[in-house]
Design a protein around this motif. Structure first.
Motif, mmCIF file in Angstrom:
data_model
loop_
_atom_site.group_PDB
_atom_site.id
_atom_site.type_symbol
_atom_site.label_atom_id
_atom_site.label_comp_id
_atom_site.label_asym_id
_atom_site.label_seq_id
_atom_site.Cartn_x
_atom_site.Cartn_y
_atom_site.Cartn_z
ATOM 1 N N GLY A 194 0.778 -1.226 0.000
ATOM 2 C CA GLY A 194 0.000 0.000 0.000
ATOM 3 C C GLY A 194 0.807 1.271 0.000
ATOM 4 N N ASP A 195 2.083 1.205 -0.287
ATOM 5 C CA ASP A 195 2.894 2.405 -0.125
ATOM 6 C C ASP A 195 4.142 2.269 -0.991
ATOM 7 N N PHE A 196 4.427 3.330 -1.743
ATOM 8 C CA PHE A 196 5.619 3.313 -2.603
ATOM 9 C C PHE A 196 6.611 4.386 -2.153
ATOM 10 N N GLY A 197 6.469 4.844 -0.900
ATOM 11 C CA GLY A 197 7.216 6.002 -0.425
ATOM 12 C C GLY A 197 8.731 5.885 -0.470
ATOM 13 N N GLU A 198 9.274 4.686 -0.284
ATOM 14 C CA GLU A 198 10.742 4.539 -0.242
ATOM 15 C C GLU A 198 11.270 3.701 -1.401
ATOM 16 N N VAL A 199 10.424 3.527 -2.426
ATOM 17 C CA VAL A 199 10.824 2.656 -3.537
ATOM 18 C C VAL A 199 12.089 3.187 -4.218
ATOM 19 N N GLY A 200 12.977 2.289 -4.560
ATOM 20 C CA GLY A 200 14.217 2.684 -5.235
ATOM 21 C C GLY A 200 14.457 1.801 -6.444
ATOM 22 N N GLU A 201 15.352 2.261 -7.315
ATOM 23 C CA GLU A 201 15.642 1.484 -8.518
ATOM 24 C C GLU A 201 16.841 0.587 -8.291
ATOM 25 N N VAL A 202 16.716 -0.649 -8.765
ATOM 26 C CA VAL A 202 17.789 -1.632 -8.585
ATOM 27 C C VAL A 202 19.040 -1.220 -9.358
ATOM 28 N N LYS A 203 18.840 -0.561 -10.515
ATOM 29 C CA LYS A 203 19.971 -0.213 -11.384
ATOM 30 C C LYS A 203 20.947 0.752 -10.730
ATOM 31 N N GLN A 204 20.418 1.577 -9.823
ATOM 32 C CA GLN A 204 21.320 2.492 -9.129
ATOM 33 C C GLN A 204 22.117 1.711 -8.105
ATOM 34 N N THR A 205 23.317 2.150 -7.821
ATOM 35 C CA THR A 205 24.066 1.521 -6.746
ATOM 36 C C THR A 205 23.563 2.138 -5.456
ATOM 37 N N MET A 206 22.784 1.368 -4.741
ATOM 38 C CA MET A 206 22.128 1.903 -3.553
ATOM 39 C C MET A 206 22.985 1.659 -2.318
ATOM 40 N N THR A 207 23.282 2.711 -1.605
ATOM 41 C CA THR A 207 23.930 2.535 -0.304
ATOM 42 C C THR A 207 23.244 3.401 0.745
ATOM 43 N N ASN A 208 22.246 4.201 0.328
ATOM 44 C CA ASN A 208 21.605 5.055 1.343
ATOM 45 C C ASN A 208 20.648 4.249 2.206
ATOM 46 N N CYS A 209 20.671 4.563 3.480
ATOM 47 C CA CYS A 209 19.952 3.791 4.479
ATOM 48 C C CYS A 209 18.462 4.140 4.447
ATOM 49 N N LYS A 210 17.613 3.186 4.067
ATOM 50 C CA LYS A 210 16.166 3.409 3.989
ATOM 51 C C LYS A 210 15.459 2.316 4.766
ATOM 52 N N GLY A 211 14.309 2.644 5.343
ATOM 53 C CA GLY A 211 13.511 1.625 6.012
ATOM 54 C C GLY A 211 13.408 1.871 7.497
ATOM 55 N N SER A 212 12.812 0.896 8.212
ATOM 56 C CA SER A 212 12.604 1.028 9.653
ATOM 57 C C SER A 212 13.338 -0.125 10.350
ATOM 58 N N ALA A 213 13.885 0.159 11.524
ATOM 59 C CA ALA A 213 14.858 -0.731 12.162
ATOM 60 C C ALA A 213 14.510 -2.228 12.173
ATOM 61 N N PRO A 214 13.371 -2.651 12.727
ATOM 62 C CA PRO A 214 13.191 -4.105 12.869
ATOM 63 C C PRO A 214 13.184 -4.860 11.539
ATOM 64 N N TRP A 215 12.837 -4.158 10.452
ATOM 65 C CA TRP A 215 12.700 -4.823 9.144
ATOM 66 C C TRP A 215 13.878 -4.515 8.214
#
Ligand code: ADP
Length: 287
Positions: A175-196
């Motif tokens: 139900g939410d696309f708020g933190e969606v990112g693209e796989v093609k980018q080299t992702m290192t920025n910290c996203k999400g909530s601690a337990p998950w």
């Protein structure tokens, strides 16, 4: 323009974006203001602002997410474009109807009449369900996530709060696309909530779609136990401990199911099953 915001996110020289290409902003349907009638009911509060129950023409009830947090406009526009572009690709992603700019930036989506999985697990404890429901929810969420991964997106913020239920709790959707990112980018920025949050995300390493599999493993444990994975522990301590290998306690369930949970939250992203595997194993266990 929202499309410009998407372009900024993609680094120069990157390989081409995944198909289908994000639709140009002018193709995202604008809601007819006269057809939108808000009710007094606030369905929830999110990072952007409120989610209100409304009616929209002959669509009946819809949920409208409206932005209160000025300064987050570009990320909401990005969420709108992605929901519009990719949301219709899977039955397990909430339906998107259109956006509004007046009185605030926002969008209307399908009204999910049973609320979030977080409500079910933590608030409506009197409502009972069986392991068959757990398998069915797991399969549905994994199907939605498998679709996202197949078009080069990762969700990065799977948690019970973002999974919505309808039709007497039988149908669950992302139900939410708020933190969606693209796989093609080299992702290192910290996203999400601690337990998950997968350890590689917290550690600032390069990460990919396997971070969503980790989150779904924690959610699966929660669906089975109906407990908080790390009660009373602060976010930083959770992140630190899980990076050292700590995980929620073993539960009494079918050994094959437990084996899959342990694989889903493996420390090494490469050892986790793909979402496709999760769908497949779940279908086998449901038989
Ligand atoms: P954010 O991601 O910005 O924090 P959410 O999208 O998670 O906001 O929405 C907050 C809450 O609003 C959800 O947990 C849920 O209870 C409620 N909600 C959101 N979308 C819907 C919907 N389509 N139908 C019913 N309730 C919703």
């Amino acid at each position: 323009a929202p499309s410009a915001a998407i372009m900024q996110e993609r680094e120069a020289g990157d390989s081409p974006p995944p198909a289908p290409r994000p639709a140009p902003a002018e193709m995202v349907p604008l809601l007819d203001y006269n057809k939108l009638q808000y009710t007094r009911q606030v369905l929830g509060k999110g990072t952007f602002g409120k989610v209100l129950k409304a009616t929209y023409g002959d669509h009946g009830f819809v949920a409208v997410k409206l932005m209160d947090n000025a300064g987050k406009e570009n990320s909401m526009k990005r969420e709108i474009i992605r929901l519009h572009t990719y949301g219709s690709g899977s039955e397990h992603i909430v339906r998107f109807y259109g956006y509004t700019e007046f009185p605030k930036l926002g969008y209307a989506m399908e009204f999910m009449d049973c609320g979030s999985l977080d409500d079910l697990l933590n608030k409506n404890k009197w409502l009972e369900y069986r392991i068959d429901h757990v398998f069915s929810w797991l399969r549905q969420v994994a199907q939605g996530a498998r679709y996202m991964h197949s078009v080069g997106l990762m969700h990065r913020d799977f948690k019970p709060h973002n999974l919505l239920l309808r039709d007497r709790y039988l149908v669950i959707k992302i139900g939410d696309f708020g933190e969606v990112g693209e796989v093609k980018q080299t992702m290192t920025n910290c996203k999400g909530s601690a337990p998950w949050m997968a350890p590689e995300v917290f550690k600032g390493k390069q990460y990919s779609t396997a971070c969503d599999v980790y989150s779904l493993g924690i959610i699966l444990w929660q669906m089975i136990t109906r407990r908080q994975p790390y009660p009373g522990i602060t976010a930083y301590t959770i992140l630190w401990n899980t990076a050292q290998g700590a995980r929620p306690k073993q539960v009494d369930c079918h050994p094959l199911l437990w084996a899959m949970i342990e694989k889903m939250w493996a420390m090494e992203p490469g050892e986790r099953p793909s979402m496709d595997n999760v769908v497949e194993y779940t279908c086998i266990m449901m038989k």
